[in-house]
Design a protein around this motif. Structure first.
Motif, PDB file in Angstrom:
ATOM      1  N   GLY A   1      21.292  -2.465  14.179  1.00 48.11           N
ATOM      2  CA  GLY A   1      21.517  -3.587  13.270  1.00 48.11           C
ATOM      3  C   GLY A   1      22.486  -3.307  12.143  1.00 48.11           C
ATOM      4  N   GLN A   2      23.261  -2.231  12.237  1.00 53.24           N
ATOM      5  CA  GLN A   2      24.157  -1.846  11.145  1.00 53.24           C
ATOM      6  C   GLN A   2      25.491  -2.579  11.136  1.00 53.24           C
ATOM      7  N   GLY A   3      25.788  -3.372  12.160  1.00 56.91           N
ATOM      8  CA  GLY A   3      27.065  -4.066  12.200  1.00 56.91           C
ATOM      9  C   GLY A   3      28.211  -3.105  12.457  1.00 56.91           C
ATOM     10  N   LEU A   4      29.420  -3.533  12.107  1.00 57.61           N
ATOM     11  CA  LEU A   4      30.603  -2.707  12.332  1.00 57.61           C
ATOM     12  C   LEU A   4      31.514  -2.789  11.117  1.00 57.61           C
ATOM     13  N   ARG A   5      31.391  -1.796  10.283  1.00 48.02           N
ATOM     14  CA  ARG A   5      32.198  -1.675   9.064  1.00 48.02           C
ATOM     15  C   ARG A   5      32.390  -3.009   8.376  1.00 48.02           C
ATOM     16  N   ASN A   6      33.627  -3.395   8.108  1.00 50.44           N
ATOM     17  CA  ASN A   6      33.909  -4.654   7.418  1.00 50.44           C
ATOM     18  C   ASN A   6      34.159  -5.800   8.378  1.00 50.44           C
ATOM     19  N   LEU A   7      33.938  -5.578   9.677  1.00 45.49           N
ATOM     20  CA  LEU A   7      34.222  -6.606  10.671  1.00 45.49           C
ATOM     21  C   LEU A   7      33.004  -7.453  11.040  1.00 45.49           C
ATOM     22  N   ILE A   8      31.898  -6.811  11.293  1.00 44.36           N
ATOM     23  CA  ILE A   8      30.696  -7.507  11.753  1.00 44.36           C
ATOM     24  C   ILE A   8      29.567  -7.158  10.797  1.00 44.36           C
ATOM     25  N   PRO A   9      28.935  -8.170  10.212  1.00 49.99           N
ATOM     26  CA  PRO A   9      27.915  -7.897   9.196  1.00 49.99           C
ATOM     27  C   PRO A   9      26.671  -7.229   9.779  1.00 49.99           C
ATOM     28  N   PRO A  10      26.015  -6.452   8.951  1.00 46.83           N
ATOM     29  CA  PRO A  10      24.764  -5.844   9.384  1.00 46.83           C
ATOM     30  C   PRO A  10      23.654  -6.885   9.427  1.00 46.83           C
ATOM     31  N   LEU A  11      22.640  -6.599  10.193  1.00 42.77           N
ATOM     32  CA  LEU A  11      21.403  -7.380  10.185  1.00 42.77           C
ATOM     33  C   LEU A  11      20.287  -6.561   9.535  1.00 42.77           C
ATOM     34  N   ALA A  12      20.391  -5.255   9.615  1.00 40.12           N
ATOM     35  CA  ALA A  12      19.415  -4.374   8.983  1.00 40.12           C
ATOM     36  C   ALA A  12      19.574  -4.473   7.473  1.00 40.12           C
ATOM     37  N   GLY A  13      18.515  -4.874   6.803  1.00 44.36           N
ATOM     38  CA  GLY A  13      18.562  -5.001   5.352  1.00 44.36           C
ATOM     39  C   GLY A  13      19.478  -6.098   4.851  1.00 44.36           C
ATOM     40  N   ALA A  14      19.813  -7.050   5.700  1.00 45.54           N
ATOM     41  CA  ALA A  14      20.778  -8.100   5.345  1.00 45.54           C
ATOM     42  C   ALA A  14      20.126  -9.199   4.513  1.00 45.54           C
ATOM     43  N   ASP A  15      20.575  -9.331   3.272  1.00 48.48           N
ATOM     44  CA  ASP A  15      20.052 -10.398   2.421  1.00 48.48           C
ATOM     45  C   ASP A  15      20.337 -11.782   3.004  1.00 48.48           C
ATOM     46  N   TYR A  16      21.380 -11.887   3.802  1.00 44.25           N
ATOM     47  CA  TYR A  16      21.774 -13.173   4.404  1.00 44.25           C
ATOM     48  C   TYR A  16      20.649 -13.737   5.275  1.00 44.25           C
ATOM     49  N   LEU A  17      19.930 -12.891   5.977  1.00 43.28           N
ATOM     50  CA  LEU A  17      18.831 -13.361   6.822  1.00 43.28           C
ATOM     51  C   LEU A  17      17.745 -14.029   6.000  1.00 43.28           C
ATOM     52  N   GLU A  18      17.531 -13.529   4.804  1.00 44.71           N
ATOM     53  CA  GLU A  18      16.493 -14.091   3.945  1.00 44.71           C
ATOM     54  C   GLU A  18      16.971 -15.344   3.208  1.00 44.71           C
ATOM     55  N   THR A  19      18.215 -15.333   2.759  1.00 46.88           N
ATOM     56  CA  THR A  19      18.704 -16.453   1.949  1.00 46.88           C
ATOM     57  C   THR A  19      19.250 -17.613   2.780  1.00 46.88           C
ATOM     58  N   HIS A  20      19.438 -17.420   4.083  1.00 44.02           N
ATOM     59  CA  HIS A  20      19.958 -18.472   4.955  1.00 44.02           C
ATOM     60  C   HIS A  20      19.052 -18.706   6.169  1.00 44.02           C
ATOM     61  N   LYS A  21      17.751 -18.610   5.970  1.00 40.87           N
ATOM     62  CA  LYS A  21      16.782 -18.732   7.062  1.00 40.87           C
ATOM     63  C   LYS A  21      16.978 -20.007   7.876  1.00 40.87           C
ATOM     64  N   GLU A  22      17.327 -21.088   7.208  1.00 46.64           N
ATOM     65  CA  GLU A  22      17.462 -22.385   7.874  1.00 46.64           C
ATOM     66  C   GLU A  22      18.690 -22.471   8.769  1.00 46.64           C
ATOM     67  N   GLU A  23      19.591 -21.499   8.700  1.00 48.31           N
ATOM     68  CA  GLU A  23      20.830 -21.529   9.471  1.00 48.31           C
ATOM     69  C   GLU A  23      20.858 -20.555  10.644  1.00 48.31           C
ATOM     70  N   ILE A  24      19.928 -19.639  10.708  1.00 46.36           N
ATOM     71  CA  ILE A  24      20.017 -18.538  11.677  1.00 46.36           C
ATOM     72  C   ILE A  24      19.976 -19.051  13.114  1.00 46.36           C
ATOM     73  N   ALA A  25      19.096 -20.000  13.420  1.00 41.68           N
ATOM     74  CA  ALA A  25      19.028 -20.543  14.789  1.00 41.68           C
ATOM     75  C   ALA A  25      20.358 -21.182  15.176  1.00 41.68           C
ATOM     76  N   CYS A  26      20.966 -21.913  14.264  1.00 41.39           N
ATOM     77  CA  CYS A  26      22.256 -22.561  14.534  1.00 41.39           C
ATOM     78  C   CYS A  26      23.348 -21.524  14.762  1.00 41.39           C
ATOM     79  N   ILE A  27      23.329 -20.451  13.971  1.00 38.01           N
ATOM     80  CA  ILE A  27      24.332 -19.398  14.124  1.00 38.01           C
ATOM     81  C   ILE A  27      24.191 -18.735  15.485  1.00 38.01           C
ATOM     82  N   ILE A  28      22.958 -18.466  15.893  1.00 36.90           N
ATOM     83  CA  ILE A  28      22.758 -17.826  17.199  1.00 36.90           C
ATOM     84  C   ILE A  28      23.235 -18.747  18.313  1.00 36.90           C
TER      85      ILE A  28
END
Length: 121
Positions: free
Chosen positions: A32-59
């Motif tokens: 879940g670490q992503g790829l440097r500055n190209l792909i965001p991490p999921l491990a410890g990612a604040d985005y997962l918590e602050t954008h919960k309502e969008e995650i299904a749409c993103i997937i």
């Protein structure tokens, strides 16, 4: 008689983990670490918590444009995975919300369906 299942090697969220490994890990990595500055991490990612309502749409539909994850800017397009069912998306969400030390709560299929009905496609 007491029966213990501790030796059965039960792994929580195993369906979500298998889906993550086959559909997401190529970019976000197994850990879940992503790829440097190209792909965001999921491990410890604040985005997962602050954008919960969008995650299904993103997937399902992907995302493009800048996103800020843990204070870092990412601007790569993520292609969606439209072949995944609502149940599969829910399993992935529950896995990534609990994997790698994340503790971002649980989702259910009803929540995923509601999110998908409100996506900005």
């Amino acid at each position: 008689m007491i029966i213990s299942f501790s030796n059965c090697e039960y792994e929580a969220f195993s369906q979500g983990k298998a889906l993550y490994e086959s559909q997401c890990a190529n970019c976000h990595n197994e850990n879940g670490q992503g790829l440097r500055n190209l792909i965001p991490p999921l491990a410890g990612a604040d985005y997962l918590e602050t954008h919960k309502e969008e995650i299904a749409c993103i997937i399902r539909y992907g995302i493009e444009g800048e996103m800020i994850v843990n204070g870092e800017s990412y601007n790569s397009q993520m292609v969606g995975i439209p072949i995944l069912t609502d149940v599969q998306i829910n399993n992935i969400i529950n896995y990534i919300n609990q994997a790698w030390g994340n503790n971002y709560g649980l989702s259910n299929v009803k929540m995923v369906k509601e999110q998908l009905e409100n996506c900005n496609k």
